[in-house]
Write a protein that holds these residues in place. Structure first.
Motif, mmCIF file in Angstrom:
data_model
loop_
_atom_site.group_PDB
_atom_site.id
_atom_site.type_symbol
_atom_site.label_atom_id
_atom_site.label_comp_id
_atom_site.label_asym_id
_atom_site.label_seq_id
_atom_site.Cartn_x
_atom_site.Cartn_y
_atom_site.Cartn_z
ATOM 1 N N SER A 25 -5.886 -11.166 7.709
ATOM 2 C CA SER A 25 -4.841 -11.323 6.610
ATOM 3 C C SER A 25 -4.354 -9.671 6.567
ATOM 4 C CB SER A 25 -5.565 -11.703 5.216
ATOM 5 O OG SER A 25 -6.524 -10.474 4.819
ATOM 6 N N PHE A 26 -2.984 -9.874 6.874
ATOM 7 C CA PHE A 26 -2.138 -8.559 7.019
ATOM 8 C C PHE A 26 -0.896 -8.673 6.216
ATOM 9 C CE2 PHE A 26 1.180 -6.377 9.139
ATOM 10 C CZ PHE A 26 0.690 -5.318 9.443
ATOM 11 N N GLU A 92 -6.922 -8.402 4.114
ATOM 12 C CA GLU A 92 -7.997 -7.284 4.611
ATOM 13 C C GLU A 92 -7.403 -6.178 5.312
ATOM 14 O OE1 GLU A 92 -10.736 -9.712 7.252
ATOM 15 O OE2 GLU A 92 -9.162 -10.762 7.383
ATOM 16 N N LEU A 93 -5.907 -6.178 5.473
ATOM 17 C CA LEU A 93 -5.349 -5.114 5.873
ATOM 18 C C LEU A 93 -3.948 -4.833 5.168
ATOM 19 C CD1 LEU A 93 -4.979 -2.430 7.675
ATOM 20 C CD2 LEU A 93 -4.347 -3.827 9.564
ATOM 21 N N HIS A 119 -8.880 -2.769 4.511
ATOM 22 C CA HIS A 119 -8.424 -1.359 4.970
ATOM 23 C C HIS A 119 -7.039 -1.225 4.591
ATOM 24 C CE1 HIS A 119 -11.779 -1.949 7.592
ATOM 25 N NE2 HIS A 119 -11.893 -0.563 7.841
ATOM 26 N N ILE A 120 -6.517 -0.020 4.607
ATOM 27 C CA ILE A 120 -5.216 0.313 4.470
ATOM 28 C C ILE A 120 -4.835 1.316 5.172
ATOM 29 C CG2 ILE A 120 -4.911 -0.446 1.936
ATOM 30 C CD1 ILE A 120 -5.318 2.285 1.055
ATOM 31 N N ILE A 121 -3.379 1.290 5.736
ATOM 32 C CA ILE A 121 -2.948 2.129 6.585
ATOM 33 C C ILE A 121 -1.610 2.781 6.021
ATOM 34 C CG2 ILE A 121 -2.087 2.656 8.974
ATOM 35 C CD1 ILE A 121 -3.518 0.376 10.211
ATOM 36 N N LEU A 122 -1.740 4.279 5.637
ATOM 37 C CA LEU A 122 -0.738 4.598 4.720
ATOM 38 C C LEU A 122 -0.057 5.818 5.808
ATOM 39 C CD1 LEU A 122 -2.732 5.442 1.595
ATOM 40 C CD2 LEU A 122 -1.379 3.471 2.192
ATOM 41 N N SER A 123 1.286 5.863 5.713
ATOM 42 C CA SER A 123 2.027 6.619 6.809
ATOM 43 C C SER A 123 3.198 6.856 6.274
ATOM 44 C CB SER A 123 2.270 5.957 8.114
ATOM 45 O OG SER A 123 2.596 6.772 9.106
ATOM 46 N N GLY A 124 3.874 8.128 6.819
ATOM 47 C CA GLY A 124 5.020 8.588 6.066
ATOM 48 C C GLY A 124 4.700 9.927 5.589
ATOM 49 N N ILE A 125 3.476 10.391 5.817
ATOM 50 C CA ILE A 125 2.790 11.541 5.339
ATOM 51 C C ILE A 125 2.878 12.929 6.112
ATOM 52 C CG2 ILE A 125 0.772 12.273 3.746
ATOM 53 C CD1 ILE A 125 -0.174 9.371 4.552
ATOM 54 N N TRP A 153 3.446 15.267 11.061
ATOM 55 C CA TRP A 153 3.230 13.890 10.511
ATOM 56 C C TRP A 153 1.515 13.429 10.583
ATOM 57 C CZ3 TRP A 153 6.951 12.076 7.338
ATOM 58 C CH2 TRP A 153 8.158 12.748 7.574
ATOM 59 N N THR A 154 1.243 12.314 9.601
ATOM 60 C CA THR A 154 -0.141 12.075 9.702
ATOM 61 C C THR A 154 -0.127 10.579 9.056
ATOM 62 O OG1 THR A 154 -1.215 14.263 9.431
ATOM 63 C CG2 THR A 154 -2.503 12.335 9.015
ATOM 64 N N VAL A 155 -0.934 9.719 9.637
ATOM 65 C CA VAL A 155 -1.457 8.570 9.272
ATOM 66 C C VAL A 155 -2.799 8.606 8.920
ATOM 67 C CG1 VAL A 155 -1.770 7.390 11.515
ATOM 68 C CG2 VAL A 155 -1.285 6.079 9.363
ATOM 69 N N ILE A 156 -3.329 8.014 7.872
ATOM 70 C CA ILE A 156 -4.617 7.887 7.494
ATOM 71 C C ILE A 156 -4.976 6.181 7.351
ATOM 72 C CG2 ILE A 156 -4.778 10.140 6.200
ATOM 73 C CD1 ILE A 156 -4.659 8.904 3.752
ATOM 74 N N VAL A 157 -6.104 6.155 7.734
ATOM 75 C CA VAL A 157 -6.737 4.887 7.627
ATOM 76 C C VAL A 157 -7.980 4.870 6.645
ATOM 77 C CG1 VAL A 157 -7.630 2.960 9.011
ATOM 78 C CG2 VAL A 157 -6.047 4.141 9.835
ATOM 79 N N LEU A 158 -7.756 4.033 5.610
ATOM 80 C CA LEU A 158 -8.833 4.112 4.451
ATOM 81 C C LEU A 158 -9.757 2.783 4.368
ATOM 82 C CD1 LEU A 158 -6.829 5.867 1.798
ATOM 83 C CD2 LEU A 158 -8.196 6.902 3.518
ATOM 84 N N LYS A 159 -10.919 2.665 3.968
ATOM 85 C CA LYS A 159 -11.529 1.389 3.647
ATOM 86 C C LYS A 159 -11.948 1.574 2.435
ATOM 87 C CE LYS A 159 -15.541 -1.171 5.429
ATOM 88 N NZ LYS A 159 -16.532 -1.233 6.198
ATOM 89 N N LYS A 160 -11.846 0.270 1.789
ATOM 90 C CA LYS A 160 -12.250 0.281 0.416
ATOM 91 C C LYS A 160 -13.747 -0.135 0.201
ATOM 92 C CE LYS A 160 -10.942 -2.248 -3.740
ATOM 93 N NZ LYS A 160 -9.931 -3.399 -4.130
ATOM 94 N N ARG A 161 -14.282 0.801 -0.308
ATOM 95 C CA ARG A 161 -15.746 0.708 -0.669
ATOM 96 C C ARG A 161 -16.353 -0.839 -1.036
ATOM 97 N NH1 ARG A 161 -17.333 6.181 -3.279
ATOM 98 N NH2 ARG A 161 -15.224 6.076 -4.039
ATOM 99 N N ILE A 162 -17.379 -1.208 -0.617
ATOM 100 C CA ILE A 162 -17.966 -2.432 -1.433
ATOM 101 C C ILE A 162 -18.919 -1.755 -2.640
ATOM 102 C CG2 ILE A 162 -19.332 -4.483 -0.922
ATOM 103 C CD1 ILE A 162 -18.596 -4.207 2.130
ATOM 104 N N LEU A 163 -18.278 -2.421 -3.694
ATOM 105 C CA LEU A 163 -19.223 -1.942 -5.065
ATOM 106 C C LEU A 163 -20.146 -2.972 -5.440
ATOM 107 C CD1 LEU A 163 -16.147 -0.401 -6.942
ATOM 108 C CD2 LEU A 163 -17.669 0.618 -5.507
ATOM 109 N N LEU A 164 -21.240 -2.856 -5.578
ATOM 110 C CA LEU A 164 -22.330 -3.505 -6.011
ATOM 111 C C LEU A 164 -22.516 -3.640 -7.537
ATOM 112 C CD1 LEU A 164 -25.034 -2.630 -3.330
ATOM 113 C CD2 LEU A 164 -23.422 -4.373 -2.969
#
Length: 164
Positions: A25-26, A92-93, A119-125, A153-164
């Motif tokens: 899912s995008f 999911e992304l 995940h998220i991909i953030l760009s334009g930074i 320019w930089t792009v960052i890829v982040l992952k959402k932590r799984i919280l228990l």
């Protein structure tokens, strides 16, 4: 066109991420002409959901979709996640290629729409903005997976932590 560094970096990040993980899912937030949606579509054959607030961008997206012979992309006119088709979904992304101010403003909304482990991909930074932006998303339980840079320019890829 994919010629701006932030767009090219986003494409590279998508390619690198989907080599590591299958994404079902995008969501392309602020899709503009649709290039990131189209790249993801061609690489995965998945259904794509995206949005933009600008009517001219929506029209251009549809024209580009026809030119690329794609039928699995849907672009909605809305600001952020406010459209009824998006409100109850999670992804999911999420990819967002915009400027720092918008990425900061949307952090809470984005964090609510990304599934745990997603995940998220953030760009334009710009390079000097990375640490500040990352500190904001870290407070929403995201950790950096990788970053890519080109010129200033930089792009960052982040992952959402799984919280228990």
């Amino acid at each position: 066109t994919g010629q701006h560094e932030s767009t090219l970096l986003s494409i590279m990040a998508i390619e690198k991420l989907i080599k590591k993980k299958k994404i079902h899912s995008f969501f392309d937030l602020g899709a503009g002409t649709g290039i990131l949606s189209f790249v993801f579509s061609k690489l995965t054959k998945s259904r794509i959901l995206s949005c933009d607030i600008d009517a001219a961008s929506i029209k251009n997206f549809k024209e580009n979709m026809k030119k690329n012979k794609l039928s699995n992309c849907k672009n909605l006119k809305c600001n952020g996640f406010r459209h009824y088709e998006i409100r109850k979904k999670s992804f999911e992304l999420i990819v967002c290629n915009t400027l720092l101010k918008q990425l900061i403003k949307m952090a809470k909304q984005i964090s609510k729409k990304v599934r745990s482990g997603g995940h998220i991909i953030l760009s334009g930074i710009l390079n000097h903005q990375i640490n500040f932006l990352y500190s904001i998303y870290y407070s929403y339980n995201f950790v950096m997976i990788f970053k890519l840079s080109l010129n200033n320019w930089t792009v960052i890829v982040l992952k959402k932590r799984i919280l228990l």
